[in-house]
Every structure is written in C-alpha cells, then in structure tokens.
Write a protein that holds these residues in place. Structure first.
Motif, short mmCIF file in Angstrom:
data_model
loop_
_atom_site.label_atom_id
_atom_site.label_comp_id
_atom_site.label_asym_id
_atom_site.label_seq_id
_atom_site.Cartn_x
_atom_site.Cartn_y
_atom_site.Cartn_z
N ALA A 34 0.84 -1.20 0.00
CA ALA A 34 0.00 0.00 0.00
C ALA A 34 0.87 1.25 0.00
N SER A 35 1.93 1.22 0.77
CA SER A 35 2.84 2.36 0.82
C SER A 35 3.53 2.58 -0.52
N ASP A 36 3.96 1.50 -1.15
CA ASP A 36 4.60 1.60 -2.47
C ASP A 36 3.62 2.14 -3.52
N LYS A 37 2.37 1.67 -3.46
CA LYS A 37 1.36 2.12 -4.42
C LYS A 37 1.09 3.61 -4.23
N LYS A 38 1.00 4.05 -2.98
CA LYS A 38 0.76 5.46 -2.70
C LYS A 38 1.92 6.32 -3.19
N ALA A 39 3.15 5.87 -2.94
CA ALA A 39 4.32 6.62 -3.39
C ALA A 39 4.35 6.73 -4.91
N ALA A 40 4.02 5.64 -5.60
CA ALA A 40 3.99 5.66 -7.06
C ALA A 40 2.91 6.61 -7.57
N SER A 41 1.77 6.61 -6.92
CA SER A 41 0.69 7.51 -7.32
C SER A 41 1.08 8.97 -7.12
N LEU A 42 1.74 9.26 -6.00
CA LEU A 42 2.18 10.63 -5.75
C LEU A 42 3.24 11.06 -6.77
N ASP A 43 4.14 10.16 -7.12
CA ASP A 43 5.14 10.47 -8.14
C ASP A 43 4.48 10.77 -9.48
N ALA A 44 3.47 9.98 -9.84
CA ALA A 44 2.76 10.21 -11.10
C ALA A 44 2.01 11.54 -11.06
N LEU A 45 1.41 11.85 -9.92
CA LEU A 45 0.70 13.12 -9.78
C LEU A 45 1.67 14.30 -9.91
N LYS A 46 2.83 14.19 -9.30
CA LYS A 46 3.83 15.25 -9.40
C LYS A 46 4.29 15.46 -10.84
N ALA A 47 4.43 14.38 -11.58
CA ALA A 47 4.86 14.48 -12.97
C ALA A 47 3.80 15.20 -13.82
N VAL A 48 2.55 14.85 -13.61
CA VAL A 48 1.47 15.48 -14.36
C VAL A 48 1.32 16.94 -13.93
N GLN A 49 1.50 17.20 -12.64
CA GLN A 49 1.42 18.57 -12.15
C GLN A 49 2.50 19.42 -12.80
N ALA A 50 3.70 18.88 -12.95
CA ALA A 50 4.78 19.62 -13.60
C ALA A 50 4.40 19.97 -15.04
N GLN A 51 3.76 19.05 -15.73
CA GLN A 51 3.30 19.33 -17.09
C GLN A 51 2.27 20.45 -17.09
N GLY A 52 1.34 20.39 -16.14
CA GLY A 52 0.32 21.43 -16.06
C GLY A 52 0.90 22.78 -15.71
N ASN A 53 1.88 22.78 -14.81
CA ASN A 53 2.52 24.04 -14.43
C ASN A 53 3.30 24.67 -15.58
N ALA A 54 3.70 23.85 -16.54
CA ALA A 54 4.46 24.35 -17.68
C ALA A 54 3.58 25.06 -18.70
N ILE A 55 2.28 24.91 -18.58
CA ILE A 55 1.36 25.55 -19.51
C ILE A 55 1.28 27.03 -19.17
N ASP A 56 1.41 27.86 -20.16
CA ASP A 56 1.40 29.32 -19.97
C ASP A 56 -0.04 29.82 -19.93
N GLU A 57 -0.41 30.34 -18.79
CA GLU A 57 -1.78 30.84 -18.58
C GLU A 57 -2.13 31.93 -19.60
N ALA A 58 -1.16 32.72 -20.01
CA ALA A 58 -1.40 33.82 -20.94
C ALA A 58 -1.87 33.34 -22.31
N ASP A 59 -1.64 32.08 -22.63
CA ASP A 59 -2.04 31.53 -23.93
C ASP A 59 -3.52 31.12 -23.96
N TYR A 60 -4.21 31.26 -22.84
CA TYR A 60 -5.59 30.77 -22.75
C TYR A 60 -6.50 31.84 -22.18
N THR A 61 -7.79 31.69 -22.46
CA THR A 61 -8.78 32.59 -21.87
C THR A 61 -8.94 32.21 -20.39
N PRO A 62 -9.37 33.15 -19.58
CA PRO A 62 -9.57 32.82 -18.16
C PRO A 62 -10.52 31.64 -17.96
N ASN A 63 -11.58 31.57 -18.77
CA ASN A 63 -12.55 30.48 -18.61
C ASN A 63 -11.96 29.12 -19.00
#
Length: 84
Positions: A34-63
């Motif tokens: 369970a601990s290993d599964k949770k750690a892997a899930s958090l690692d995957a979430l961090k990777a996807v979060q990094a991709q999302g953070n790389a998106i430039d908000e200025a390129d999109y409408t607020p909505n």
C-alpha cells in the motif's frame, strides 16, 4: 510455517507461533504494498502537475484556464497533505 505444516508431530504451540508469524508477515507485506502504491501515485501526480505548471496561462482565456488552475491547486493539496 511450511516446516510446521509438514511436521506431523508439531505441537499446538508451534502451529500457533508459525501461524502468528505468517499472519504478521502477510500484514507487513500488505502495508508495504500500500505504501509503495501510494508513493507511485504521488510520483505520477507530481509528474502530471509539472506538465500542467508548464502551460502558460497567458495563452488561454480565463474560462478555459480556470479548470486547469483548479486541478493544479487540488493536486498541490494532495501532494502537500497525502494522508488526507
């Protein structure tokens, strides 16, 4: 446990000790899995979060950017408080 199960002369105490040890080992394995599964899930979430953070908000409408911003905030909350 295997040795005790194959021993036709094993005492009740030996069987109980082997059973308790086997149950403890199974519980430890489940906890580690369970601990290993949770750690892997958090690692995957961090990777996807990094991709999302790389998106430039200025390129999109607020909505159109708002749902991503909300998802990034939710992801950060999970990363900051994984026990919750």
């Amino acid at each position: 446990a295997k040795e005790v199960s194959e021993n036709g002369n094993a005492t009740a105490e030996e069987v109980k000790t082997a059973t308790d040890a086997l149950n403890a080992a199974i519980k430890a394995k489940e906890t580690q899995d369970a601990s290993d599964k949770k750690a892997a899930s958090l690692d995957a979430l961090k990777a996807v979060q990094a991709q999302g953070n790389a998106i430039d908000e200025a390129d999109y409408t607020p909505n159109s950017y708002a749902p991503l911003k909300d998802a990034l905030t939710a992801a950060q909350n999970i990363i900051d408080n994984p026990e919750d």
